[in-house]
Design a protein around this motif. Sequence first.
Motif, PDB file in Angstrom:
ATOM      1  N   VAL A 144       0.900  -1.273  -0.034  1.00 48.29           N
ATOM      2  CA  VAL A 144      -0.033  -0.083   0.113  1.00 48.29           C
ATOM      3  C   VAL A 144       0.864   1.260   0.025  1.00 48.29           C
ATOM      4  N   ALA A 145       2.022   1.225   0.834  1.00 45.28           N
ATOM      5  CA  ALA A 145       2.816   2.673   0.928  1.00 45.28           C
ATOM      6  C   ALA A 145       3.495   2.743  -0.539  1.00 45.28           C
ATOM      7  N   LEU A 146       3.968   1.656  -1.134  1.00 46.03           N
ATOM      8  CA  LEU A 146       4.695   1.851  -2.292  1.00 46.03           C
ATOM      9  C   LEU A 146       3.759   2.285  -3.329  1.00 46.03           C
ATOM     10  N   ASN A 147       2.500   1.784  -3.148  1.00 42.29           N
ATOM     11  CA  ASN A 147       1.437   2.309  -4.519  1.00 42.29           C
ATOM     12  C   ASN A 147       1.072   3.662  -3.993  1.00 42.29           C
ATOM     13  N   THR A 148       0.843   4.207  -2.812  1.00 43.85           N
ATOM     14  CA  THR A 148       0.445   5.413  -2.457  1.00 43.85           C
ATOM     15  C   THR A 148       1.640   6.412  -2.964  1.00 43.85           C
ATOM     16  N   MET A 149       2.715   6.198  -2.685  1.00 42.53           N
ATOM     17  CA  MET A 149       3.888   6.969  -2.965  1.00 42.53           C
ATOM     18  C   MET A 149       3.973   7.189  -4.366  1.00 42.53           C
ATOM     19  N   LEU A 150       3.773   6.228  -5.538  1.00 43.57           N
ATOM     20  CA  LEU A 150       3.781   6.523  -6.766  1.00 43.57           C
ATOM     21  C   LEU A 150       2.595   6.536  -7.658  1.00 43.57           C
ATOM     22  N   VAL A 151       1.414   6.452  -6.913  1.00 41.15           N
ATOM     23  CA  VAL A 151       0.182   6.286  -7.994  1.00 41.15           C
ATOM     24  C   VAL A 151      -0.334   7.594  -8.509  1.00 41.15           C
ATOM     25  N   GLN A 152      -0.669   7.569  -9.591  1.00 41.18           N
ATOM     26  CA  GLN A 152      -1.355   8.826 -10.536  1.00 41.18           C
ATOM     27  C   GLN A 152      -2.487   8.849 -11.267  1.00 41.18           C
ATOM     28  N   GLU A 153      -2.972   7.600 -11.228  1.00 45.18           N
ATOM     29  CA  GLU A 153      -4.321   7.263 -11.839  1.00 45.18           C
ATOM     30  C   GLU A 153      -4.783   6.134 -11.374  1.00 45.18           C
ATOM     31  N   GLY A 154      -6.227   5.930 -11.459  1.00 39.53           N
ATOM     32  CA  GLY A 154      -6.979   5.113 -11.241  1.00 39.53           C
ATOM     33  C   GLY A 154      -8.466   4.761 -11.734  1.00 39.53           C
ATOM     34  N   LEU A 155      -9.196   4.002 -11.121  1.00 36.24           N
ATOM     35  CA  LEU A 155     -10.677   4.135 -11.376  1.00 36.24           C
ATOM     36  C   LEU A 155     -11.425   4.607  -9.958  1.00 36.24           C
ATOM     37  N   PHE A 156     -12.494   5.466 -10.362  1.00 35.73           N
ATOM     38  CA  PHE A 156     -13.459   5.899  -9.152  1.00 35.73           C
ATOM     39  C   PHE A 156     -14.646   5.285  -9.606  1.00 35.73           C
ATOM     40  N   LEU A 157     -15.392   4.611  -8.747  1.00 35.02           N
ATOM     41  CA  LEU A 157     -16.767   4.238  -8.962  1.00 35.02           C
ATOM     42  C   LEU A 157     -17.856   4.335  -8.002  1.00 35.02           C
ATOM     43  N   LYS A 158     -18.867   5.133  -7.863  1.00 36.83           N
ATOM     44  CA  LYS A 158     -19.728   5.455  -6.699  1.00 36.83           C
ATOM     45  C   LYS A 158     -20.886   5.053  -7.197  1.00 36.83           C
ATOM     46  N   VAL A 159     -21.752   4.328  -6.443  1.00 39.99           N
ATOM     47  CA  VAL A 159     -23.159   3.652  -6.728  1.00 39.99           C
ATOM     48  C   VAL A 159     -24.003   4.703  -5.509  1.00 39.99           C
ATOM     49  N   LYS A 160     -24.715   5.455  -6.136  1.00 32.42           N
ATOM     50  CA  LYS A 160     -25.683   6.384  -5.127  1.00 32.42           C
ATOM     51  C   LYS A 160     -26.805   5.599  -4.572  1.00 32.42           C
ATOM     52  N   LYS A 161     -27.135   6.104  -3.212  1.00 36.35           N
ATOM     53  CA  LYS A 161     -28.183   5.329  -2.556  1.00 36.35           C
ATOM     54  C   LYS A 161     -29.579   4.754  -3.281  1.00 36.35           C
ATOM     55  N   GLY A 162     -29.555   3.622  -2.686  1.00 33.89           N
ATOM     56  CA  GLY A 162     -30.804   2.823  -3.608  1.00 33.89           C
ATOM     57  C   GLY A 162     -30.590   2.707  -4.844  1.00 33.89           C
ATOM     58  N   MET A 163     -29.591   2.745  -5.619  1.00 31.65           N
ATOM     59  CA  MET A 163     -29.450   2.475  -6.900  1.00 31.65           C
ATOM     60  C   MET A 163     -28.943   0.975  -7.089  1.00 31.65           C
ATOM     61  N   LYS A 164     -29.876   0.370  -8.074  1.00 33.35           N
ATOM     62  CA  LYS A 164     -29.386  -1.112  -8.368  1.00 33.35           C
ATOM     63  C   LYS A 164     -28.887  -1.122  -9.677  1.00 33.35           C
ATOM     64  N   VAL A 165     -27.681  -1.394  -9.923  1.00 38.18           N
ATOM     65  CA  VAL A 165     -26.792  -1.407 -11.327  1.00 38.18           C
ATOM     66  C   VAL A 165     -27.172  -2.909 -11.750  1.00 38.18           C
ATOM     67  N   GLU A 166     -28.059  -3.120 -12.763  1.00 41.48           N
ATOM     68  CA  GLU A 166     -28.248  -4.525 -13.329  1.00 41.48           C
ATOM     69  C   GLU A 166     -27.068  -4.837 -14.150  1.00 41.48           C
ATOM     70  N   ARG A 167     -26.362  -3.977 -15.027  1.00 43.73           N
ATOM     71  CA  ARG A 167     -25.568  -4.259 -16.207  1.00 43.73           C
ATOM     72  C   ARG A 167     -24.064  -4.268 -15.245  1.00 43.73           C
ATOM     73  N   PRO A 168     -23.196  -5.495 -15.406  1.00 44.79           N
ATOM     74  CA  PRO A 168     -21.864  -5.395 -14.773  1.00 44.79           C
ATOM     75  C   PRO A 168     -21.122  -4.195 -15.350  1.00 44.79           C
ATOM     76  N   ILE A 169     -20.149  -3.760 -14.727  1.00 44.77           N
ATOM     77  CA  ILE A 169     -19.097  -2.870 -15.133  1.00 44.77           C
ATOM     78  C   ILE A 169     -17.784  -3.828 -15.135  1.00 44.77           C
ATOM     79  N   GLN A 170     -17.200  -3.659 -16.380  1.00 44.97           N
ATOM     80  CA  GLN A 170     -15.662  -4.277 -16.447  1.00 44.97           C
ATOM     81  C   GLN A 170     -14.876  -3.155 -16.648  1.00 44.97           C
ATOM     82  N   LEU A 171     -13.830  -3.585 -15.976  1.00 44.67           N
ATOM     83  CA  LEU A 171     -12.467  -2.824 -16.041  1.00 44.67           C
ATOM     84  C   LEU A 171     -11.227  -3.602 -16.643  1.00 44.67           C
ATOM     85  N   VAL A 172     -10.823  -3.344 -17.837  1.00 44.47           N
ATOM     86  CA  VAL A 172      -9.798  -4.255 -18.249  1.00 44.47           C
ATOM     87  C   VAL A 172      -8.462  -3.307 -18.355  1.00 44.47           C
ATOM     88  N   ASN A 173      -7.394  -4.096 -17.190  1.00 41.06           N
ATOM     89  CA  ASN A 173      -6.242  -3.436 -16.964  1.00 41.06           C
ATOM     90  C   ASN A 173      -5.136  -4.206 -17.900  1.00 41.06           C
TER      91      ASN A 173
END
Length: 448
Positions: A144-173
Amino acid sequence: MNKALQQYLTLYSENKDLICSKSAPGFNVWREQAYRNLLAEGLPKHGSENYEITDLAEMLAPDFGLNIARIPLDVNPADSFKCGLPHLSSALFFMLNDMWGESKGARNVLPEGVEIGPLSRYMQPAGEATEFYGKIADLLNPIVALNTMLVQEGLFLKVKKGMKVERPIQLVNIIEAMIPLMAVRRILLIVEEGAEIKLLSCDHSNSREKTSASLTVTEIFAAKGSRVEFYDMEENGSLSNRLSTLYLRQEEDSHAVVESFTLHNGMTRNEFHCEFAGRGSSLKLYGLGIEDHHNLLDNYSRIAHNAGDCHTDELFKYIVEDEGRGAFTGRIYVAPGAAKTEAYQSNRNLVTSDRARMFSKPQLEIYNDDVKCSHGSATGQLDPMQLFYMRQRGLSDDEARLLLKQAFMADVIQGVSLDLLRDRLHNLVERRFIGQDLSCSDCEVCPK
């Protein structure tokens, strides 16, 4: 100081102005503390507690390049999308090395209650991610420390209250470069009260000739009454090094599924740090690994039952062949006040070669008497009587062994709730056992 770590400490200390200038402020406020922790603690030694077979110094020793200046690389991301999961109907996003991207129309299939995008966008002052980033990932953990020291980008995903997302989300790295490269990424998933989401994260290294490394930290916040499913699949080359650490915090009446599938890899260390912070919650933590040649897979888990009336079902299975190495270390902790806890942990392994090695250390740490808990481990070989029985019914030795291996992994795969992903995994595992290459560019079942 270990030379493998020193190169990254020097890289940061000599280039921190450049790193910070190319990053969001929310990343930068954590870097110095991460640097100080690494400087003080260093890396755990090979053979020490919980690192019995994994040598972090060896995994970090190659002179990996890092794109701290955020220069676009001369690669074609379209080549990396030949694999994917056909007909899964997912909203498709990707990280190309450590650069954000998304498929055309990916956002159009998601409801308005979903916020998704490059993490840097949400790490600006007072951004939505700053309230959660780094709150459960432990900076005393060297990964975690090495990642935190060097990271510059990533994925942010927030699902708001009561929202049911039927379709899956795919992140290809994807890792693809002309030089040995390390991709440093962060995933932040926030599932608000009563919301539901399914996220599939796939790791691919397209180069079979260059050494590569991925360093990923994932933080998942599951609020009261939420449901989250996180599937992680690795299909990397034999020259890849992967360090992946996941932190999960569950509030009252939340339900989580975390499954990890290591199908092709070089050296891999996966960590799962899960905490029950509210009563009435459940977690299913499953994993499988197929290790052959000289490859290594090390899965570490710690599940903290800090609230009562919660349920854990943990199962990891390995098949280790040739000179492959596998390791499982799991600890379930039950706090003094966590009455009515139910927690079950199991590790089952097949070792098919005299040269293969498997290390297993399941553990329970219980401070409450009103619980139902068990843990166990078993390592063995294919049953010769079952092989004999199947050969008597006309199957060849290879066919019999294939069927028994598939059957051994079946209950982990059956835990997947997505029908198309489950069917695809059965196919991928079969192809893996018969020696077919799983690289994206060779996938024949996916649309070109």
